[in-house]
Design a protein around this motif. Structure first.
Motif, mmCIF file in Angstrom:
data_model
loop_
_atom_site.group_PDB
_atom_site.id
_atom_site.type_symbol
_atom_site.label_atom_id
_atom_site.label_comp_id
_atom_site.label_asym_id
_atom_site.label_seq_id
_atom_site.Cartn_x
_atom_site.Cartn_y
_atom_site.Cartn_z
ATOM 1 N N ASP A 29 0.846 -1.187 0.000
ATOM 2 C CA ASP A 29 0.000 0.000 0.000
ATOM 3 C C ASP A 29 0.891 1.250 0.000
ATOM 4 O OD1 ASP A 29 -1.829 1.997 0.324
ATOM 5 O OD2 ASP A 29 -2.656 1.281 2.220
ATOM 6 N N TYR A 30 0.971 1.911 -1.148
ATOM 7 C CA TYR A 30 1.859 3.064 -1.296
ATOM 8 C C TYR A 30 1.135 4.398 -1.063
ATOM 9 C CZ TYR A 30 5.305 -0.058 -3.440
ATOM 10 O OH TYR A 30 6.219 -1.049 -3.673
ATOM 11 N N THR A 31 -0.030 4.383 -0.445
ATOM 12 C CA THR A 31 -0.808 5.605 -0.264
ATOM 13 C C THR A 31 -0.016 6.702 0.438
ATOM 14 O OG1 THR A 31 -2.832 4.269 -0.124
ATOM 15 C CG2 THR A 31 -2.970 6.547 0.615
ATOM 16 N N ALA A 32 0.591 6.369 1.576
ATOM 17 C CA ALA A 32 1.362 7.355 2.341
ATOM 18 C C ALA A 32 2.594 7.807 1.571
ATOM 19 C CB ALA A 32 1.764 6.772 3.690
ATOM 20 N N PHE A 33 3.247 6.885 0.884
ATOM 21 C CA PHE A 33 4.451 7.178 0.097
ATOM 22 C C PHE A 33 4.116 8.185 -1.002
ATOM 23 C CE2 PHE A 33 8.552 4.819 -1.247
ATOM 24 C CZ PHE A 33 9.091 5.972 -1.774
ATOM 25 N N LYS A 34 3.044 7.922 -1.747
ATOM 26 C CA LYS A 34 2.673 8.799 -2.862
ATOM 27 C C LYS A 34 2.224 10.170 -2.379
ATOM 28 C CE LYS A 34 1.404 5.053 -6.024
ATOM 29 N NZ LYS A 34 0.308 4.372 -6.765
ATOM 30 N N ALA A 35 1.603 10.215 -1.197
ATOM 31 C CA ALA A 35 1.139 11.491 -0.661
ATOM 32 C C ALA A 35 2.317 12.346 -0.185
ATOM 33 C CB ALA A 35 0.166 11.255 0.484
ATOM 34 N N ALA A 36 3.334 11.701 0.391
ATOM 35 C CA ALA A 36 4.486 12.437 0.930
ATOM 36 C C ALA A 36 5.412 12.958 -0.164
ATOM 37 C CB ALA A 36 5.262 11.539 1.892
#
Length: 220
Positions: A29-36
């Protein structure tokens, strides 16, 4: 005879179905990675949980390349190490315990990479001597302290297996020679380079995402 074969087939069918229907590993789950959207990374000196004293330095010397190739600006590890030393921090465990916001103030990086070495060095068996390096890593947002990504990777100098001849005596001699080489030279260093590349390169399954300096940045 036919009945026995049919009974055996019926018994094996459930096992075959279980193997055939094994659930593949869920995508990360790359959600946090893509948001940062981190652009710069400071890699902290690795925490060494292996018995080899030089494991941390060996692995640390090879972490910049795969991350830079992935498209990130990586702070020079020599500069990072010296900065910690000037501030009285020489232990990797103490460095890993520094607050994320403090790291942001000191280095100005978007994220920090925490690496832990769990296996490094040669193990000797009767017929072989194998060098294995295993490490895990996590990327943390220095502004929020949130985990952006984590992964693990391993490499060995025996991944191709043993295909040489010579029988039992030949195998014993080859194993002894490999053990001598491993104990007199740092045979683990190049293996650590492979493990580092597998762990920190972008484009690997469930691995790091490409950074803003890469032509593959934000591509699906």
């Amino acid at each position: 005879m036919l009945n026995r074969i049919l009974k055996l087939a019926v018994c094996l069918l459930p096992a075959a179905l279980i193997v055939g229907c094994a659930t593949p590993k869920a995508p990360y789950d790359y959600t946090a990675f893509k948001a940062a959207k981190p652009r710069s990374i400071v890699v902290l000196p690795p925490l060494n949980n292996s018995p080899e004293v030089n494991a941390g330095n060996s692995f640390y010397a090879q972490v910049t390349y795969p991350l830079a190739e992935a498209g990130y600006y990586v702070l020079p590890v020599a500069l990072v190490g010296e900065t910690f030393k000037q501030n009285g921090l020489t232990s990797a465990a103490d460095i890993h315990a520094v607050d994320a916001r403090k790291l942001s103030e000191i280095f100005g990086a978007d994220a920090a990479m925490y690496v832990t070495i769990t296996n490094y060095g040669a193990s000797y068996t009767v017929l072989n001597s194998v060098v294995v390096v295993t490490a895990n890593a996590k990327l943390v947002d220095l502004k929020t302290g949130n985990l952006l990504w984590s992964g693990t990777a391993s490499a060995s100098n025996n991944e191709g297996g043993n295909s040489g001849g010579g029988g039992l005596v030949g195998a014993l001699v080859a194993a002894a020679v490999k053990q001598i080489i491993a104990s007199t030279t740092d045979a683990s260093h190049p293996v650590a380079g492979v493990a580092s590349s597998r762990l920190l390169s972008a484009g690997m399954p469930n691995g790091m995402l490409y950074g803003p300096r890469s032509e593959n940045y934000l591509k699906p």
